[in-house]
Each structure stands twice: as C-alpha cells, then as structure tokens.
Scaffold this active site. Structure first.
Site, short mmCIF file in Angstrom:
data_model
loop_
_atom_site.label_atom_id
_atom_site.label_comp_id
_atom_site.label_asym_id
_atom_site.label_seq_id
_atom_site.Cartn_x
_atom_site.Cartn_y
_atom_site.Cartn_z
N GLY A 8 19.21 86.69 113.68
CA GLY A 8 19.57 87.78 112.75
C GLY A 8 18.40 88.72 112.55
CD GLN A 12 18.94 93.60 102.48
OE1 GLN A 12 19.72 92.65 102.35
NE2 GLN A 12 18.55 94.33 101.46
NE ARG A 36 29.18 90.25 116.95
CZ ARG A 36 30.50 90.31 117.03
NH1 ARG A 36 31.10 91.45 116.84
NH2 ARG A 36 31.20 89.24 117.28
CG ASP A 53 26.82 84.46 119.85
OD1 ASP A 53 26.84 84.05 118.67
OD2 ASP A 53 27.85 84.64 120.53
CE1 TYR A 142 26.99 85.02 102.39
CE2 TYR A 142 26.93 84.90 100.00
CZ TYR A 142 26.29 85.08 101.21
OH TYR A 142 24.94 85.33 101.22
CE LYS A 146 24.91 82.05 103.16
NZ LYS A 146 23.83 81.98 104.15
CB ILE A 172 17.55 90.91 99.41
CG1 ILE A 172 17.68 89.38 99.37
CG2 ILE A 172 16.17 91.34 99.89
CD1 ILE A 172 16.66 88.67 98.54
N1 SER Z 1 23.51 89.65 98.78
C1 SER Z 1 24.44 88.65 99.14
C2 SER Z 1 25.83 89.18 99.08
O1 SER Z 1 26.07 90.01 98.24
C3 SER Z 1 24.32 87.47 98.23
O2 SER Z 1 23.83 86.40 98.90
O3 SER Z 1 26.65 88.75 99.82
#
Ligand code: SER
Length: 316
Positions: A8, A12, A36, A53, A142, A146, A172
């Site tokens: 990755g 970001q 990608r 990948d 998500y 996690k 972040i």
């Molecule tokens: N910044 C991330 C999101 O909004 C949180 O882990 O998905």
C-alpha cells in the site's frame, strides 16, 4: 529492521511512511509495494518499487524471497466508506490479503506491522475514553475485517511466534496524499477547501466527535512500535493511539483563527454519519504510552497551522 517491504506504498500513510523509513534505514533497504495506482517520481526515484498484490500469495512470496525482507509494513487496505460500497472487495483485501502476508511472514521470518482502526469498535463499545480492552462489535464490513485482523495477528504471534504488532489508528490528516474513501476524510478535505475556496461543506454533522491524528505522529507510532522492546509489549497488536478528538465545529474554529472568513456548511451523508456514530468519540491510549512510550507531538492548533502553511504553498 534491515530490509523492509511496505504494501500500500502509494496510499495516504504508505507514501509518507516509506520516505521516513528510507531516510532511517537506507533507500535501497525499503521497497515500495505498489498495486493498481502508479507510484509517483518521489517514490520511484528514491528507492526500489515492486508490484505487490497482497491477494496474490505467489507474487507476494516471490517478492519477499527476492529481497529477503525481515519486516513488512502491511498498509494495503480498503477504508470504511468504500468497504460499505464493496464489502466483498473489503473482505478479500483486508482479510485474505492480511492472511497471505502473515503466512509469508511465518514462512520467511518477517515481523509484521498491521494497522487496525477506530473502526474496530461499535455502538456497544463505551465511546468516551474507550478502553484498550473492551467490547468490539462493529457494524461495518470495515470494522469486521479490522477486528478479525487484530485477532489473526494475535494468533500468528501466539501460535507461530510471528512478531506481529499494530495500532488502532484514528482518522489521519495529511497534506501529501489524499485518503481513499474513509469516514474521517472530511478532516483532510476541509483544509484543502479552506485554502482553495474559504468554505467547506461537511458530510458529517455538528457534534460528531472522532479521534484524529496528524501524519507525522501516525508515522512515529508505526516506527516507534516496531522498534519497541518486545519484552515490554503486553498487547502487541491493536494499541489504541490518538492525539486529539474534535467535531467539525472545532476543526473549523481552529481554521478560522488563521482564515477568519472561512465558512463551514453541512450536507450530512447518512452512510458516513452512521459509521461515525458507531465509533469512539475519544480513545484511551494509556497502554501504548506505558508499554512502548507512545508520545505524540501535534495537537489541533499545531496541526492546523502546519496544514495551512504546507497546503497554501502546494495549492498556489
Ligand atoms: N480513516 C479511516 C476511515 O475513515 C478509519 O480507520 O475509514
């Protein structure tokens, strides 16, 4: 850490973490794993890049063998809002990708850093001063990936002795690469729009408090944890880390101190708002402070000052 792979690497966090790792450990010892999105010149001119990948275990395996890595920062992941649109993709990248990385790390003796997130919590979690060890019943794909990822990393450490470590990142904020489809993205976009148009329409409502962090502290968290004395780590994976908690009004107020004419409007996105409502307002990160000396540098005012300075030059 001698030889490091960052998956990755165009994302970001990856795009900035990799430059710091190259500064510390030598350009040729830190390989950018890209997939990608094409890497920019900054990445390609400063050190090696490889196509990685993480859902392709053979490819991952051959790259890790080629360089004989001892450490993998596994940052390739699908963020929260995109994961709600494409849950299948999120499962494949966030779970199968992580599983492949852990398997390769087990076979080839690598340490692994994997970010978890505030998204690993849910409505039944205590949302104020959220403890390190608490209820985790997220309601998003998500979040599901996690929590499973945190458990999988713990399992690989306990069962196979893989040196897995990780933090639960908050939103972040950064000025180099835009985030790719998260719930906390507004806190980055607001600065760009403040510089460009002196106004911003926020997709989360007033009073939506979330943990946040400026990129230099996010990078510091990853590297400090990977360099920490393992004998002192009781948790290893999924450390709560935060530096500030704010809602849209508070970040707007900090911008207005520097750009007084800045105006904040709202157009709430129900999907993102529901996700944000299920996440902590503020986490307790005292275990990270105790176990590996987590000590962030930026508060909201310092971050706003820096973001606006950097972006006003960049967007000229
Ligand atoms: N910044 C991330 C999101 O909004 C949180 O882990 O998905």
């Amino acid at each position: 850490m001698q030889k490091i792979l960052v998956t990755g690497a165009v994302g970001q966090i990856g795009s900035e973490l990799i430059m710091e790792l190259r500064k510390r450990y030598g350009n040729n010892n830190v390989v950018a794993g890209v997939h990608r999105t094409q890497p920019g010149e900054k990445l390609t001119n400063s050190g090696p890049c490889e196509t990685v990948d993480c859902t392709n275990v053979e490819q991952l395996n051959s790259v890790v063998k080629k360089y004989n890595f001892d450490t993998i920062y596994h940052l390739a992941a699908i963020l929260s809002a995109v994961a709600e649109e494409k849950p299948n993709l999120a499962w494949n990248v966030n779970i199968n990708g992580l599983y492949n990385v852990l398997e390769v790390a087990r076979e080839q003796g690598c340490a692994v850093f994997t970010p978890s997130s505030i998204g690993a919590f849910g409505e039944s979690t205590p949302l104020d001063n959220t403890p390190q060890d608490t209820i985790q019943r997220p309601s998003t794909m998500y979040g599901v990936t996690k929590v499973a990822g945190e458990l999988l990393c713990d399992y690989y450490f306990k069962r196979f002795g893989v040196d897995t470590r990780g933090v639960r990142y908050p939103g972040i904020i950064s000025n180099e690469t835009l985030p790719g489809g998260g719930t906390t993205d507004y806190a980055v976009e607001i600065y760009y729009e403040a510089i460009k148009n002196k106004k911003y329409t926020c997709n989360l409502g007033k009073g939506t408090y979330l943990d946040m962090m400026y990129m230099p502290d996010a990078i510091k968290a990853a590297i400090d944890l990977m360099e920490a004395d393992p004998a002192k780590l009781k948790h290893r994976n999924a450390f709560n880390v935060t530096t500030m908690s704010f809602d849209p009004e508070k970040i707007a107020a900090s911008i207005k101190k520097i750009i007084p004419e800045f105006v904040l409007n709202y157009d709430v996105d129900p999907v993102r708002q529901a996700i944000a409502n299920s996440w902590p307002n503020s986490m307790d990160d005292s275990d990270a402070r105790e176990e590996w000396g987590w000590n962030p540098e930026y508060d909201l005012e310092a971050m706003t000052k820096d973001m606006l300075e950097v972006l006003s030059k960049k967007l000229k």
